[in-house]
Design a protein around this motif. Structure first.
Motif, PDB file in Angstrom:
ATOM      1  N   LEU A  88     -59.988 -64.219  34.118  1.00 55.49           N
ATOM      2  CA  LEU A  88     -60.537 -64.869  35.311  1.00 55.49           C
ATOM      3  C   LEU A  88     -61.141 -63.829  36.251  1.00 55.49           C
ATOM      4  O   LEU A  88     -62.237 -64.028  36.797  1.00 55.49           O
ATOM      5  CB  LEU A  88     -59.452 -65.667  36.026  1.00 55.49           C
ATOM      6  CG  LEU A  88     -59.860 -66.336  37.347  1.00 55.49           C
ATOM      7  CD1 LEU A  88     -60.998 -67.327  37.127  1.00 55.49           C
ATOM      8  CD2 LEU A  88     -58.658 -67.034  37.982  1.00 55.49           C
ATOM      9  N   ALA A  89     -60.445 -62.705  36.437  1.00 56.89           N
ATOM     10  CA  ALA A  89     -60.947 -61.645  37.314  1.00 56.89           C
ATOM     11  C   ALA A  89     -62.285 -61.110  36.818  1.00 56.89           C
ATOM     12  O   ALA A  89     -63.222 -60.902  37.593  1.00 56.89           O
ATOM     13  CB  ALA A  89     -59.919 -60.523  37.418  1.00 56.89           C
ATOM     14  N   VAL A  90     -62.389 -60.881  35.509  1.00 57.93           N
ATOM     15  CA  VAL A  90     -63.633 -60.371  34.926  1.00 57.93           C
ATOM     16  C   VAL A  90     -64.746 -61.401  35.073  1.00 57.93           C
ATOM     17  O   VAL A  90     -65.873 -61.080  35.472  1.00 57.93           O
ATOM     18  CB  VAL A  90     -63.431 -59.993  33.446  1.00 57.93           C
ATOM     19  CG1 VAL A  90     -64.760 -59.623  32.795  1.00 57.93           C
ATOM     20  CG2 VAL A  90     -62.452 -58.830  33.319  1.00 57.93           C
ATOM     21  N   ARG A  91     -64.445 -62.646  34.744  1.00 57.65           N
ATOM     22  CA  ARG A  91     -65.456 -63.710  34.816  1.00 57.65           C
ATOM     23  C   ARG A  91     -66.017 -63.846  36.231  1.00 57.65           C
ATOM     24  O   ARG A  91     -67.242 -63.897  36.420  1.00 57.65           O
ATOM     25  CB  ARG A  91     -64.838 -65.038  34.366  1.00 57.65           C
ATOM     26  CG  ARG A  91     -65.771 -66.232  34.516  1.00 57.65           C
ATOM     27  CD  ARG A  91     -65.119 -67.517  34.007  1.00 57.65           C
ATOM     28  NE  ARG A  91     -65.991 -68.658  34.254  1.00 57.65           N
ATOM     29  CZ  ARG A  91     -65.687 -69.699  35.033  1.00 57.65           C
ATOM     30  NH1 ARG A  91     -64.517 -69.741  35.652  1.00 57.65           N
ATOM     31  NH2 ARG A  91     -66.536 -70.693  35.195  1.00 57.65           N
ATOM     32  N   ILE A  92     -65.134 -63.914  37.211  1.00 57.82           N
ATOM     33  CA  ILE A  92     -65.579 -64.124  38.590  1.00 57.82           C
ATOM     34  C   ILE A  92     -66.353 -62.904  39.096  1.00 57.82           C
ATOM     35  O   ILE A  92     -67.401 -63.034  39.744  1.00 57.82           O
ATOM     36  CB  ILE A  92     -64.387 -64.426  39.507  1.00 57.82           C
ATOM     37  CG1 ILE A  92     -63.747 -65.761  39.120  1.00 57.82           C
ATOM     38  CG2 ILE A  92     -64.816 -64.438  40.971  1.00 57.82           C
ATOM     39  CD1 ILE A  92     -64.665 -66.959  39.217  1.00 57.82           C
ATOM     40  N   ALA A  93     -65.872 -61.699  38.804  1.00 56.04           N
ATOM     41  CA  ALA A  93     -66.551 -60.492  39.273  1.00 56.04           C
ATOM     42  C   ALA A  93     -67.971 -60.417  38.722  1.00 56.04           C
ATOM     43  O   ALA A  93     -68.923 -60.081  39.451  1.00 56.04           O
ATOM     44  CB  ALA A  93     -65.756 -59.251  38.879  1.00 56.04           C
ATOM     45  N   LEU A  94     -68.144 -60.744  37.444  1.00 55.65           N
ATOM     46  CA  LEU A  94     -69.471 -60.679  36.849  1.00 55.65           C
ATOM     47  C   LEU A  94     -70.393 -61.763  37.407  1.00 55.65           C
ATOM     48  O   LEU A  94     -71.606 -61.550  37.547  1.00 55.65           O
ATOM     49  CB  LEU A  94     -69.383 -60.788  35.331  1.00 55.65           C
ATOM     50  CG  LEU A  94     -68.815 -59.554  34.621  1.00 55.65           C
ATOM     51  CD1 LEU A  94     -68.691 -59.800  33.128  1.00 55.65           C
ATOM     52  CD2 LEU A  94     -69.693 -58.325  34.883  1.00 55.65           C
ATOM     53  N   LYS A  95     -69.849 -62.915  37.756  1.00 57.66           N
ATOM     54  CA  LYS A  95     -70.660 -63.961  38.371  1.00 57.66           C
ATOM     55  C   LYS A  95     -71.149 -63.511  39.751  1.00 57.66           C
ATOM     56  O   LYS A  95     -72.249 -63.874  40.186  1.00 57.66           O
ATOM     57  CB  LYS A  95     -69.871 -65.269  38.472  1.00 57.66           C
ATOM     58  CG  LYS A  95     -69.706 -65.973  37.125  1.00 57.66           C
ATOM     59  CD  LYS A  95     -68.706 -67.124  37.191  1.00 57.66           C
ATOM     60  CE  LYS A  95     -69.286 -68.365  37.814  1.00 57.66           C
ATOM     61  NZ  LYS A  95     -70.289 -69.024  36.950  1.00 57.66           N
ATOM     62  N   VAL A  96     -70.343 -62.734  40.446  1.00 58.20           N
ATOM     63  CA  VAL A  96     -70.754 -62.185  41.746  1.00 58.20           C
ATOM     64  C   VAL A  96     -71.799 -61.094  41.560  1.00 58.20           C
ATOM     65  O   VAL A  96     -72.816 -61.050  42.264  1.00 58.20           O
ATOM     66  CB  VAL A  96     -69.536 -61.643  42.522  1.00 58.20           C
ATOM     67  CG1 VAL A  96     -69.999 -60.939  43.805  1.00 58.20           C
ATOM     68  CG2 VAL A  96     -68.556 -62.757  42.855  1.00 58.20           C
ATOM     69  N   LEU A  97     -71.575 -60.205  40.604  1.00 60.12           N
ATOM     70  CA  LEU A  97     -72.461 -59.051  40.410  1.00 60.12           C
ATOM     71  C   LEU A  97     -73.784 -59.436  39.761  1.00 60.12           C
ATOM     72  O   LEU A  97     -74.808 -58.803  40.011  1.00 60.12           O
ATOM     73  CB  LEU A  97     -71.744 -57.984  39.574  1.00 60.12           C
ATOM     74  CG  LEU A  97     -70.484 -57.387  40.193  1.00 60.12           C
ATOM     75  CD1 LEU A  97     -69.770 -56.478  39.203  1.00 60.12           C
ATOM     76  CD2 LEU A  97     -70.810 -56.629  41.478  1.00 60.12           C
ATOM     77  N   GLY A  98     -73.783 -60.432  38.891  1.00 60.27           N
ATOM     78  CA  GLY A  98     -75.015 -60.932  38.324  1.00 60.27           C
ATOM     79  C   GLY A  98     -75.452 -60.251  37.037  1.00 60.27           C
ATOM     80  O   GLY A  98     -74.755 -59.409  36.468  1.00 60.27           O
ATOM     81  N   GLU A  99     -76.647 -60.612  36.611  1.00 61.63           N
ATOM     82  CA  GLU A  99     -77.155 -60.202  35.292  1.00 61.63           C
ATOM     83  C   GLU A  99     -77.391 -58.700  35.194  1.00 61.63           C
ATOM     84  O   GLU A  99     -77.172 -58.094  34.143  1.00 61.63           O
ATOM     85  CB  GLU A  99     -78.451 -60.959  34.993  1.00 61.63           C
ATOM     86  CG  GLU A  99     -79.024 -60.682  33.624  1.00 61.63           C
ATOM     87  CD  GLU A  99     -80.283 -61.473  33.355  1.00 61.63           C
ATOM     88  OE1 GLU A  99     -80.763 -61.443  32.211  1.00 61.63           O
ATOM     89  OE2 GLU A  99     -80.788 -62.136  34.296  1.00 61.63           O
ATOM     90  N   LYS A 100     -77.855 -58.097  36.282  1.00 62.02           N
ATOM     91  CA  LYS A 100     -78.182 -56.671  36.234  1.00 62.02           C
ATOM     92  C   LYS A 100     -76.921 -55.838  36.425  1.00 62.02           C
ATOM     93  O   LYS A 100     -76.747 -55.137  37.421  1.00 62.02           O
ATOM     94  CB  LYS A 100     -79.234 -56.333  37.282  1.00 62.02           C
ATOM     95  CG  LYS A 100     -80.612 -56.889  36.950  1.00 62.02           C
ATOM     96  CD  LYS A 100     -81.677 -56.354  37.881  1.00 62.02           C
ATOM     97  CE  LYS A 100     -83.061 -56.798  37.443  1.00 62.02           C
ATOM     98  NZ  LYS A 100     -84.113 -56.255  38.322  1.00 62.02           N
ATOM     99  N   THR A 101     -76.041 -55.953  35.457  1.00 63.01           N
ATOM    100  CA  THR A 101     -74.748 -55.271  35.492  1.00 63.01           C
ATOM    101  C   THR A 101     -74.432 -54.732  34.111  1.00 63.01           C
ATOM    102  O   THR A 101     -74.635 -55.423  33.112  1.00 63.01           O
ATOM    103  CB  THR A 101     -73.625 -56.244  35.916  1.00 63.01           C
ATOM    104  OG1 THR A 101     -73.941 -56.819  37.186  1.00 63.01           O
ATOM    105  CG2 THR A 101     -72.287 -55.531  36.013  1.00 63.01           C
TER     106      THR A 101
END
Length: 297
Positions: free
Chosen positions: A26-39
């Motif tokens: 869940l932590a990984v999923r949410i963090a990546l949704k915040v950071l976006g595609e250019k990550t």
């Protein structure tokens, strides 16, 4: 400000093989949704690399790579340097490492990255043991917890050492930004990831992410426990920035430490004296926090 209602609808971490109720995923999923595609995500040997890189499936839709167990931060440094050499300056480099990969085997590389002030974001998802290799103790396993390497019986009462204070250890490097979080207070976690994404230099977020398997709880209790650990005062939500500590949340009254501990099979062997000792340790820590840190208005 990003909220649960405005959070990116794209999924960058999905179809993984994590256990039901996994707080780390869940932590990984949410963090990546915040950071976006250019990550670009870097993950060492640990739960999230084990569940996210299953050939022929890759569970990341953005760029992601497995690092050596000890080398999360150093690989992040290399990726950032490579991007910079190619003139790419609009990509976030983020690392996701567990408690063992952060506080134990990975702390040297992390310390070095902070010393260089590399422009990277390091997120520790803390499930309080080496979970995917059989629930062994890490230095972030709390006092009293039963693991396969800290058993509980007549002669041994679980882990005899306190949880390492990684947040303040990282802050002692005078890092540009560090924070604690939990998947139980998700908006606070979202806020901190978003804030960290806009700061240059090394940034660190330590997020509590319960593991139903290792903690001995039902799979639908992850969020409740991740919230309750804050409500009991056994975990605090805080930030370090510009040389100052700020407490983000102060419970008006602590909820029961005993109830929180006894919900988990890893703590059910604890005696009344053990629980009293844990509560006293909490009170001592909070007395220090309230006397020395700012309280966010």
């Amino acid at each position: 400000m990003i909220t649960a209602k405005t959070l990116n609808e794209e999924e960058y971490f999905y179809g993984h093989k994590a256990c039901a109720g996994c707080g780390g995923s869940l932590a990984v999923r949410i963090a990546l949704k915040v950071l976006g595609e250019k990550t670009v995500a870097v993950l060492p040997a640990g739960c999230m690399s084990a569940v996210g890189f299953n050939y022929p499936q890759l569970c990341f839709s953005n760029n992601a790579i497995i690092s050596t167990f000890a080398g999360t931060a150093s690989m992040m440094t290399g990726i950032h340097a490579g991007l910079r050499a190619k003139g790419i300056n609009d990509v976030q480099v983020v690392g996701f490492a567990g408690d063992g990969g952060t506080a134990d085997i990975g702390i040297q590389a992390l310390s070095g990255a902070i010393d260089r002030n590399d422009d990277v974001l390091y997120i520790c998802y803390d499930n309080e043991a080496y979970m995917n290799t059989g629930i062994q103790k890490s230095s972030l396993t709390p006092f009293g917890a039963r693991t396969t390497t800290t058993p509980a019986g007549k002669n041994i009462r679980g882990n005899i050492r306190p949880k390492k204070n990684v947040f303040e250890i990282i802050a002692a490097h005078d890092i540009p930004y560090a924070a604690t979080a939990t998947v139980g207070y998700l908006q606070d976690f979202i806020n901190k990831v978003e804030k960290a994404s806009k700061i240059h230099g090394t940034r660190f977020i330590h997020v509590i992410a319960p593991c139903p398997t290792g903690w001995g709880v039902k799979t639908d209790q992850t969020i409740d426990l991740a919230k309750e650990i804050v409500d009991t005062g056994l975990w605090y939500l805080a930030e370090y920035e510009n040389g100052e500590f700020t407490l983000n949340h102060k419970p008006e009254e602590f909820s029961s430490v005993e109830d929180y501990l006894k919900r988990q099979t890893r703590f059910r062997h604890l005696t009344d004296d053990d629980i009293k000792l844990i509560a006293e340790g909490r009170d001592k820590k909070w007395a220090y926090i309230l006397n020395n840190w700012k309280l966010k208005k």
